[in-house]
Write an enzyme that holds these catalytic residues in place. Structure first.
Site, PDB file in Angstrom:
ATOM      1  N   HIS A 110     -60.011  92.505  43.063  1.00 33.03           N
ATOM      2  CA  HIS A 110     -61.137  91.570  43.164  1.00 33.03           C
ATOM      3  C   HIS A 110     -60.712  90.203  42.611  1.00 33.03           C
ATOM      4  O   HIS A 110     -59.922  90.123  41.672  1.00 33.03           O
ATOM      5  CB  HIS A 110     -62.348  92.096  42.386  1.00 33.03           C
ATOM      6  N   SER A 161     -71.139  85.421  48.433  1.00 32.85           N
ATOM      7  CA  SER A 161     -72.498  84.891  48.562  1.00 32.85           C
ATOM      8  C   SER A 161     -73.253  85.438  49.771  1.00 32.85           C
ATOM      9  O   SER A 161     -74.095  84.737  50.340  1.00 32.85           O
ATOM     10  CB  SER A 161     -72.493  83.354  48.590  1.00 32.85           C
ATOM     11  N   GLY A 214     -70.072  83.952  44.321  1.00 30.44           N
ATOM     12  CA  GLY A 214     -70.994  83.559  43.269  1.00 30.44           C
ATOM     13  C   GLY A 214     -71.368  82.079  43.309  1.00 30.44           C
ATOM     14  O   GLY A 214     -71.986  81.567  42.387  1.00 30.44           O
ATOM     15  N   GLU A 247     -62.606  87.988  50.794  1.00 29.09           N
ATOM     16  CA  GLU A 247     -63.573  87.281  49.953  1.00 29.09           C
ATOM     17  C   GLU A 247     -62.979  85.940  49.513  1.00 29.09           C
ATOM     18  O   GLU A 247     -62.228  85.900  48.529  1.00 29.09           O
ATOM     19  CB  GLU A 247     -63.899  88.104  48.706  1.00 29.09           C
ATOM     20  N   GLU A 283     -62.045  88.157  40.692  1.00 24.70           N
ATOM     21  CA  GLU A 283     -62.226  87.936  39.250  1.00 24.70           C
ATOM     22  C   GLU A 283     -61.131  88.634  38.449  1.00 24.70           C
ATOM     23  O   GLU A 283     -60.730  88.160  37.392  1.00 24.70           O
ATOM     24  CB  GLU A 283     -63.636  88.381  38.839  1.00 24.70           C
ATOM     25  N   ASN A 302     -71.415  95.219  44.520  1.00 21.33           N
ATOM     26  CA  ASN A 302     -70.606  95.083  43.298  1.00 21.33           C
ATOM     27  C   ASN A 302     -71.508  94.498  42.207  1.00 21.33           C
ATOM     28  O   ASN A 302     -71.845  93.325  42.244  1.00 21.33           O
ATOM     29  CB  ASN A 302     -69.425  94.140  43.610  1.00 21.33           C
ATOM     30  N   LYS A 355     -70.877  94.054  39.131  1.00 24.13           N
ATOM     31  CA  LYS A 355     -70.125  93.266  38.122  1.00 24.13           C
ATOM     32  C   LYS A 355     -70.583  93.628  36.701  1.00 24.13           C
ATOM     33  O   LYS A 355     -71.018  94.747  36.465  1.00 24.13           O
ATOM     34  CB  LYS A 355     -70.254  91.768  38.411  1.00 24.13           C
TER      35      LYS A 355
END
Ligand code: PGA
Length: 250
Positions: A93, A211, A171, A165, A95, A6, A8
């Site tokens: 996701h 991560s 991140g 996730e 985010e 991904n 991003k």
């Protein structure tokens, strides 16, 4: 096994082309047992499709809208994504959930629309740190899975991967331990079993994300019930991403 990258909202057109080209080289001769896909930003989908043509690396998008066409300024429909070569899309996701504010109902609509348009989907689920600390990680993840699949069939599940996730691992450099990931993957499969039955749940692919890097990948990829990785930061560096693909292959 699956290793999905991904990208991003990173890189410009030139950087994206360079990354795709480096990936093509680093992934040459990889094991065919690993399915590899990359998820560039919308404006670069066609460019990456062109750069990776014939490489066996598949193309996905990071998001979609849940209607096919019309007055939805700034949105992109699943069939538009297909028309530029995407065969996968990320839905839900963290985010999108926590930065943009998407809720379970919108995520379910997107999942349905993407599947109806013929895309395969990576449905992302995961708890925040506050939810984990409050002891509600399992309830949160189970509810995200139940909501997303309400009204769908096991044929839909076959075109959907689930990515567990944990939000606190995305991140942050803080990866879930293999034991934590395995425990939560079991929760995902339990929720799937309730809706679709034991066999379908056992056959479903559940990825881990948060991560993942070349160091953490071997432990995670060899753990029970983990079918691969959704990789963010480490997918922006061709060598690291190739090392994760290598870990998934062995
Ligand atoms: P990360 O991102 O690997 O940078 O933590 C993972 C993801 O957001 O899918």
């Amino acid at each position: 096994m699956f290793v999905f990258g991904n990208w991003k909202m990173n890189l410009d057109a030139e950087g994206t082309r360079a990354l795709a080209s480096a990936l093509r080289t680093s992934l040459r001769g990889r094991s065919k047992s690993v399915q590899v896909a990359v998820f560039p930003p919308f404006p670069f989908l066609a460019l990456v499709a062109e750069e990776l043509e014939g490489s066996g690396v598949v193309l996905g998008a990071q998001n979609c809208w849940h209607q096919e066409r019309g007055a939805f300024t700034g949105e992109v429909s699943p069939s538009q994504l297909r028309s530029v070569g995407a065969s996968w899309v990320l839905v839900g996701h963290s985010e999108r959930r926590h930065v943009i504010g998407e809720d379970d109902d919108l995520i379910r609509e997107k999942l349905r629309a993407a599947l109806a348009a013929g895309l395969s989907v990576v449905l992302c689920v995961g708890e925040t740190l506050a939810q984990r600390d409050a002891g509600s990680a399992e309830t949160v993840v189970r509810s995200q899975v139940e909501h997303a699949f309400a009204g769908l069939t096991s044929a839909d599940l076959q075109r959907t991967l689930i990515a567990y996730e944990p939000v606190w691992a995305i991140g942050t450099g803080r990866t879930a331990t293999p034991d934590q990931a395995v425990a939560m993957h079991a929760v995902v499969r339990e929720a799937l079993a309730t809706r679709f039955g034991e066999d379908a749940a056992r056959g479903a692919a559940v990825l881990y994300g948060g991560s993942v890097n070349a160091d953490s990948a071997p432990g995670l990829m060899s753990s029970d019930g983990i079918s691969g990785a959704l990789v963010g930061g480490a997918s922006l560096e061709a060598q690291s991403f190739a090392a994760i693909v290598g870990a998934a292959a062995s």
